[in-house]
Each structure stands twice: as structure tokens, then as C-alpha cells.
Design a protein around this motif. Sequence first.
Motif, PDB file in Angstrom:
ATOM      1  N   VAL A  30       0.870  -1.180   0.000  1.00 11.40           N
ATOM      2  CA  VAL A  30       0.000   0.000   0.000  1.00 11.40           C
ATOM      3  C   VAL A  30       0.901   1.223   0.000  1.00 11.40           C
ATOM      4  O   VAL A  30       1.568   1.517   0.982  1.00 11.40           O
ATOM      5  CB  VAL A  30      -0.943   0.014   1.224  1.00 11.40           C
ATOM      6  CG1 VAL A  30      -1.788   1.283   1.226  1.00 11.40           C
ATOM      7  CG2 VAL A  30      -1.825  -1.226   1.247  1.00 11.40           C
ATOM      8  N   ILE A  31       0.917   1.944  -1.124  1.00 11.21           N
ATOM      9  CA  ILE A  31       1.823   3.091  -1.232  1.00 11.21           C
ATOM     10  C   ILE A  31       1.097   4.431  -1.078  1.00 11.21           C
ATOM     11  O   ILE A  31       1.740   5.473  -1.005  1.00 11.21           O
ATOM     12  CB  ILE A  31       2.632   3.057  -2.548  1.00 11.21           C
ATOM     13  CG1 ILE A  31       1.707   3.102  -3.757  1.00 11.21           C
ATOM     14  CG2 ILE A  31       3.531   1.832  -2.582  1.00 11.21           C
ATOM     15  CD1 ILE A  31       2.447   3.340  -5.063  1.00 11.21           C
ATOM     16  N   GLU A  32      -0.223   4.379  -1.027  1.00 14.14           N
ATOM     17  CA  GLU A  32      -1.010   5.594  -0.849  1.00 14.14           C
ATOM     18  C   GLU A  32      -2.369   5.190  -0.303  1.00 14.14           C
ATOM     19  O   GLU A  32      -2.901   4.142  -0.680  1.00 14.14           O
ATOM     20  CB  GLU A  32      -1.170   6.278  -2.210  1.00 14.14           C
ATOM     21  CG  GLU A  32      -1.519   7.720  -2.180  1.00 14.14           C
ATOM     22  CD  GLU A  32      -1.436   8.338  -3.574  1.00 14.14           C
ATOM     23  OE1 GLU A  32      -2.301   9.179  -3.872  1.00 14.14           O
ATOM     24  OE2 GLU A  32      -0.521   7.973  -4.355  1.00 14.14           O
ATOM     25  N   ALA A  33      -2.927   5.997   0.588  1.00 10.97           N
ATOM     26  CA  ALA A  33      -4.243   5.700   1.159  1.00 10.97           C
ATOM     27  C   ALA A  33      -4.989   6.997   1.423  1.00 10.97           C
ATOM     28  O   ALA A  33      -4.400   7.977   1.879  1.00 10.97           O
ATOM     29  CB  ALA A  33      -4.089   4.895   2.446  1.00 10.97           C
ATOM     30  N   HIS A  34      -6.286   6.970   1.140  1.00 11.88           N
ATOM     31  CA  HIS A  34      -7.128   8.149   1.310  1.00 11.88           C
ATOM     32  C   HIS A  34      -8.427   7.752   1.998  1.00 11.88           C
ATOM     33  O   HIS A  34      -9.008   6.714   1.680  1.00 11.88           O
ATOM     34  CB  HIS A  34      -7.479   8.773  -0.043  1.00 11.88           C
ATOM     35  CG  HIS A  34      -6.288   9.145  -0.850  1.00 11.88           C
ATOM     36  ND1 HIS A  34      -5.709  10.397  -0.766  1.00 11.88           N
ATOM     37  CD2 HIS A  34      -5.546   8.433  -1.733  1.00 11.88           C
ATOM     38  CE1 HIS A  34      -4.666  10.432  -1.581  1.00 11.88           C
ATOM     39  NE2 HIS A  34      -4.542   9.254  -2.172  1.00 11.88           N
ATOM     40  N   VAL A  35      -8.905   8.594   2.910  1.00 15.22           N
ATOM     41  CA  VAL A  35     -10.246   8.468   3.466  1.00 15.22           C
ATOM     42  C   VAL A  35     -11.162   9.224   2.511  1.00 15.22           C
ATOM     43  O   VAL A  35     -10.846  10.349   2.117  1.00 15.22           O
ATOM     44  CB  VAL A  35     -10.336   9.092   4.876  1.00 15.22           C
ATOM     45  CG1 VAL A  35     -11.757   9.054   5.403  1.00 15.22           C
ATOM     46  CG2 VAL A  35      -9.393   8.384   5.833  1.00 15.22           C
ATOM     47  N   LEU A  36     -12.265   8.593   2.141  1.00 16.50           N
ATOM     48  CA  LEU A  36     -13.148   9.217   1.160  1.00 16.50           C
ATOM     49  C   LEU A  36     -14.502   9.567   1.753  1.00 16.50           C
ATOM     50  O   LEU A  36     -15.005   8.871   2.632  1.00 16.50           O
ATOM     51  CB  LEU A  36     -13.379   8.278  -0.028  1.00 16.50           C
ATOM     52  CG  LEU A  36     -12.165   7.931  -0.876  1.00 16.50           C
ATOM     53  CD1 LEU A  36     -12.586   7.050  -2.041  1.00 16.50           C
ATOM     54  CD2 LEU A  36     -11.473   9.166  -1.381  1.00 16.50           C
ATOM     55  N   ALA A  37     -15.090  10.620   1.235  1.00 14.10           N
ATOM     56  CA  ALA A  37     -16.497  10.917   1.463  1.00 14.10           C
ATOM     57  C   ALA A  37     -17.229  10.319   0.272  1.00 14.10           C
ATOM     58  O   ALA A  37     -16.760  10.407  -0.857  1.00 14.10           O
ATOM     59  CB  ALA A  37     -16.714  12.420   1.518  1.00 14.10           C
ATOM     60  N   GLY A  38     -18.324   9.664   0.526  1.00 12.47           N
ATOM     61  CA  GLY A  38     -19.058   9.071  -0.586  1.00 12.47           C
ATOM     62  C   GLY A  38     -19.315   7.599  -0.373  1.00 12.47           C
ATOM     63  O   GLY A  38     -19.509   7.138   0.748  1.00 12.47           O
ATOM     64  N   ASP A  39     -19.244   6.851  -1.448  1.00 11.39           N
ATOM     65  CA  ASP A  39     -19.658   5.456  -1.459  1.00 11.39           C
ATOM     66  C   ASP A  39     -18.793   4.540  -0.601  1.00 11.39           C
ATOM     67  O   ASP A  39     -19.302   3.719   0.146  1.00 11.39           O
ATOM     68  CB  ASP A  39     -19.684   4.962  -2.910  1.00 11.39           C
ATOM     69  CG  ASP A  39     -20.239   3.560  -3.025  1.00 11.39           C
ATOM     70  OD1 ASP A  39     -21.223   3.259  -2.331  1.00 11.39           O
ATOM     71  OD2 ASP A  39     -19.690   2.779  -3.805  1.00 11.39           O
ATOM     72  N   CYS A  40     -17.481   4.642  -0.705  1.00 13.43           N
ATOM     73  CA  CYS A  40     -16.598   3.749   0.043  1.00 13.43           C
ATOM     74  C   CYS A  40     -15.885   4.521   1.147  1.00 13.43           C
ATOM     75  O   CYS A  40     -15.962   5.743   1.219  1.00 13.43           O
ATOM     76  CB  CYS A  40     -15.602   3.047  -0.871  1.00 13.43           C
ATOM     77  SG  CYS A  40     -14.426   4.149  -1.675  1.00 13.43           S
ATOM     78  N   ASP A  41     -15.194   3.784   2.006  1.00 14.68           N
ATOM     79  CA  ASP A  41     -14.521   4.404   3.149  1.00 14.68           C
ATOM     80  C   ASP A  41     -13.083   4.817   2.846  1.00 14.68           C
ATOM     81  O   ASP A  41     -12.630   5.862   3.295  1.00 14.68           O
ATOM     82  CB  ASP A  41     -14.541   3.441   4.340  1.00 14.68           C
ATOM     83  CG  ASP A  41     -15.957   3.132   4.786  1.00 14.68           C
ATOM     84  OD1 ASP A  41     -16.701   4.092   5.064  1.00 14.68           O
ATOM     85  OD2 ASP A  41     -16.325   1.937   4.845  1.00 14.68           O
ATOM     86  N   PHE A  42     -12.349   3.976   2.112  1.00 17.62           N
ATOM     87  CA  PHE A  42     -10.943   4.235   1.815  1.00 17.62           C
ATOM     88  C   PHE A  42     -10.652   3.920   0.358  1.00 17.62           C
ATOM     89  O   PHE A  42     -11.272   3.039  -0.241  1.00 17.62           O
ATOM     90  CB  PHE A  42     -10.020   3.347   2.671  1.00 17.62           C
ATOM     91  CG  PHE A  42      -9.969   3.723   4.112  1.00 17.62           C
ATOM     92  CD1 PHE A  42      -9.006   4.609   4.582  1.00 17.62           C
ATOM     93  CD2 PHE A  42     -10.879   3.202   5.015  1.00 17.62           C
ATOM     94  CE1 PHE A  42      -8.960   4.965   5.923  1.00 17.62           C
ATOM     95  CE2 PHE A  42     -10.848   3.555   6.355  1.00 17.62           C
ATOM     96  CZ  PHE A  42      -9.885   4.439   6.811  1.00 17.62           C
ATOM     97  N   LEU A  43      -9.676   4.624  -0.184  1.00 23.13           N
ATOM     98  CA  LEU A  43      -9.132   4.315  -1.504  1.00 23.13           C
ATOM     99  C   LEU A  43      -7.642   4.095  -1.324  1.00 23.13           C
ATOM    100  O   LEU A  43      -6.944   4.954  -0.795  1.00 23.13           O
ATOM    101  CB  LEU A  43      -9.370   5.461  -2.487  1.00 23.13           C
ATOM    102  CG  LEU A  43      -8.734   5.284  -3.862  1.00 23.13           C
ATOM    103  CD1 LEU A  43      -9.394   4.125  -4.609  1.00 23.13           C
ATOM    104  CD2 LEU A  43      -8.850   6.572  -4.670  1.00 23.13           C
TER     105      LEU A  43
END
Length: 86
Positions: A30-43
Motif C-alpha cells: 500500500v503506497i497511498e491511502a485516502h479516506v473518502l467521502a461518498g460510497d466507500c470508506d478508503f481508496l
Amino acid sequence: MTAFVRIWLTGEDERQSEHFVNEIGKLSHVIEAHVLAGDCDFLLRVVAEDLSGLRRFQSECLARIKGVRSMKTDIPLLRVKKVGLP
């Protein structure tokens, strides 16, 4: 190869999110991780040696993290733009 993995957790509480963040912090794929608003929790942006390695990483590592409800993977075919950040 690079893949983008969308993660849904079983709950949305801060404790579960922190646990997930701590666990993916241990994973070199995992070289990058984002918390998202919307459908899923993380990208997650994930790297692997090939498609078999990606599948193995998902089933042996990501899917075993407590609280992961589901995941969907997108595999880019061609990068058409990359901007360097300052």
C-alpha cells in the motif's frame, strides 16, 4: 503493476478506521491511502509484481484485516497524466 482498491468497512466509527489505518501502515504494497467521502470508506493505491501477486495480497492481507466488509479493485490500463507535487 498498480491497482486502486476501494475499501468498505463494517462500521464507520473512529476506532475501526484507526485500526484499519494502523494495519495498512504495516503493508508495503500500500503506497497511498485516502479516506473518502461518498460510497466507500478508503481508496488505496497498491503495487504488486503481477496480477497473481495482487490477488494474493488482497486475499492474504487486505481481506484479513478485521472490519473489512468488502473491496473492489480497479486496474488502470494507461496513465495519461502525472503531476509532481511541490
